[in-house]
Write a protein that holds these residues in place. Structure first.
Motif, mmCIF file in Angstrom:
data_model
loop_
_atom_site.group_PDB
_atom_site.id
_atom_site.type_symbol
_atom_site.label_atom_id
_atom_site.label_comp_id
_atom_site.label_asym_id
_atom_site.label_seq_id
_atom_site.Cartn_x
_atom_site.Cartn_y
_atom_site.Cartn_z
ATOM 1 N N THR A 67 0.864 -1.177 0.000
ATOM 2 C CA THR A 67 0.000 0.000 0.000
ATOM 3 C C THR A 67 0.901 1.228 0.000
ATOM 4 O O THR A 67 2.127 1.107 -0.063
ATOM 5 C CB THR A 67 -0.920 0.030 1.229
ATOM 6 N N THR A 69 1.572 2.942 2.458
ATOM 7 C CA THR A 69 2.275 3.026 3.742
ATOM 8 C C THR A 69 2.793 1.690 4.261
ATOM 9 O O THR A 69 3.281 1.620 5.390
ATOM 10 C CB THR A 69 1.351 3.637 4.815
ATOM 11 N N SER A 70 2.716 0.647 3.449
ATOM 12 C CA SER A 70 3.187 -0.654 3.935
ATOM 13 C C SER A 70 3.629 -1.558 2.792
ATOM 14 O O SER A 70 3.242 -1.365 1.634
ATOM 15 C CB SER A 70 2.095 -1.345 4.743
ATOM 16 N N TYR A 71 4.442 -2.522 3.168
ATOM 17 C CA TYR A 71 4.899 -3.533 2.205
ATOM 18 C C TYR A 71 5.155 -4.814 2.977
ATOM 19 O O TYR A 71 5.813 -4.805 4.028
ATOM 20 C CB TYR A 71 6.184 -3.085 1.513
ATOM 21 N N THR A 72 4.653 -5.921 2.456
ATOM 22 C CA THR A 72 4.907 -7.214 3.074
ATOM 23 C C THR A 72 5.156 -8.252 1.986
ATOM 24 O O THR A 72 4.384 -8.370 1.028
ATOM 25 C CB THR A 72 3.716 -7.685 3.935
ATOM 26 N N THR A 77 9.165 -6.762 5.869
ATOM 27 C CA THR A 77 7.954 -6.040 6.258
ATOM 28 C C THR A 77 8.328 -4.593 6.555
ATOM 29 O O THR A 77 9.240 -4.326 7.340
ATOM 30 C CB THR A 77 7.311 -6.666 7.514
ATOM 31 N N ILE A 78 7.625 -3.669 5.908
ATOM 32 C CA ILE A 78 7.912 -2.246 6.085
ATOM 33 C C ILE A 78 6.621 -1.492 6.373
ATOM 34 O O ILE A 78 5.609 -1.702 5.693
ATOM 35 C CB ILE A 78 8.569 -1.639 4.826
ATOM 36 N N THR A 79 6.674 -0.640 7.374
ATOM 37 C CA THR A 79 5.544 0.229 7.693
ATOM 38 C C THR A 79 6.027 1.667 7.688
ATOM 39 O O THR A 79 7.007 2.008 8.365
ATOM 40 C CB THR A 79 4.949 -0.111 9.069
ATOM 41 N N THR A 81 5.244 5.700 8.371
ATOM 42 C CA THR A 81 4.395 6.610 9.140
ATOM 43 C C THR A 81 4.822 8.052 8.881
ATOM 44 O O THR A 81 6.022 8.346 8.807
ATOM 45 C CB THR A 81 4.509 6.319 10.645
ATOM 46 N N ALA A 93 10.161 4.996 8.753
ATOM 47 C CA ALA A 93 9.972 3.672 8.167
ATOM 48 C C ALA A 93 10.480 2.620 9.141
ATOM 49 O O ALA A 93 11.659 2.637 9.517
ATOM 50 C CB ALA A 93 10.711 3.560 6.841
ATOM 51 N N ASP A 94 9.578 1.738 9.566
ATOM 52 C CA ASP A 94 9.939 0.610 10.426
ATOM 53 C C ASP A 94 10.143 -0.593 9.515
ATOM 54 O O ASP A 94 9.235 -0.967 8.764
ATOM 55 C CB ASP A 94 8.843 0.346 11.453
ATOM 56 N N ASN A 278 7.984 1.995 -2.461
ATOM 57 C CA ASN A 278 6.972 1.423 -3.351
ATOM 58 C C ASN A 278 6.851 2.179 -4.675
ATOM 59 O O ASN A 278 5.762 2.496 -5.153
ATOM 60 C CB ASN A 278 5.606 1.380 -2.649
#
Length: 304
Positions: A67, A69-72, A77-79, A81, A93-94, A278
């Protein structure tokens, strides 16, 4: 040939020679590409290579969920904010990875040298990166350790600069270049030379007055930290715009400390600061020709 005897003729000739020489020095330092060779190649362990192959194979077999704001995907795994900190837009980015093979670096045009540059987004796209940030812009200097993906390109210390070492297991540490030889860091996979260190042993290690060279106190920033094993955090702040003032190094360090980073390190900031995620640049960049596009830089750090 009597005209050659006139003093002002020789003054003109000397002045032209001086201008030509100065122009050549400036062109060589800042414009003309200078492709160079590596000092040495560090041999990585077979297990690291095998891990990379397994990760690539597994990732290709598992569906990617992405998305804005995220990638899996398998092993990564990236989040992402976005928040406001002291009148500044900040992106956090976590990143959690299965192993260290997901953390890589790349050089502009896949070539080591001076004045060889590409934008962060171009390098990220070429290397199929999920998330990428600008690195330390090693090509802007002739000193400072440069070791990327196991290859040592430069082993000349930049004074007492603090360098970030990422070992073959993906763990971070900080070394002082004046008291360490790059060749002695046999487990290192990456060495980036910019700094300073922001957090060590989970504590802020910069003062409220710390700054990079002649930089302004509040700037766009790019920095990376480690929270735990295969767990990282990246912070990119905007700045130098009407909407974002920018962060000081101390404010940046406080953010990493609050996020639980055990080690955090400042990379090239200002006009170089770029966060790619992304397939697009997320932050407002200020380093391009019209002060809004991306600045072309020497290198990136990325996750894949």
């Amino acid at each position: 040939m009597n005209w050659l005897k006139k003093p002002y003729i020789w003054s003109i000739i000397c002045t032209l020679l001086l201008i030509t020489s100065s122009c050549w020095i400036l062109l060589k330092a800042f414009v003309l590409p200078d492709r160079q060779v590596a000092v040495a190649t560090v041999t990585t362990t077979d297990t690291t290579a095998a891990s990379s192959e397994e990760s690539t194979s597994s990732a290709s077999s598992e569906a990617i969920v992405a998305t804005d704001t995220s990638y899996t995907s398998d092993g990564l795994t990236i989040t992402l904010t976005e928040k406001r900190v002291d009148d500044t837009t900040v992106y956090v980015a976590d990143i959690q990875t299965a192993d260290s093979s997901h953390l890589l670096t790349a050089l502009a045009e896949d070539t080591y040298g001076r004045n060889i540059k590409e934008t962060t987004s171009a390098m990220a796209s070429e290397n199929e990166a999920v998330l990428a940030i600008n690195g330390d812009y090693y090509g802007f200097r002739s000193t400072g350790f440069v070791l990327r993906n196991g290859t040592l390109y430069r082993d000349i210390a930049n004074g007492d600069t603090q360098a970030l070492v990422i070992d073959k297991n993906g763990n971070f540490s900080i070394v002082d270049e004046s008291t360490t030889s790059a060749a002695s860091l046999t487990d290192a996979q990456q060495i980036l030379s910019f700094g300073p260190a922001l957090v060590e042993d989970s504590q802020v290690v910069v003062s409220t007055s710390a700054e990079v060279s002649q930089s302004m106190t509040s700037n766009p920033r790019t920095a990376i930290g480690q929270i735990g094993e295969n767990h990282y955090v990246i912070i990119v702040s905007e700045g130098r715009t009407s909407d974002s003032e920018g962060l000081t190094l101390y404010q940046l360090a406080e953010q990493f400390e609050a996020l639980g980073a055990t080690t955090a390190y400042n990379l090239d900031g200002g006009g170089s600061s770029t966060l790619y995620f992304n397939g697009k640049v997320v932050n407002q960049t200020v380093g391009g020709n019209d002060n809004s596009d991306e600045r072309a830089v020497s290198d990136i750090l990325y996750f894949k």
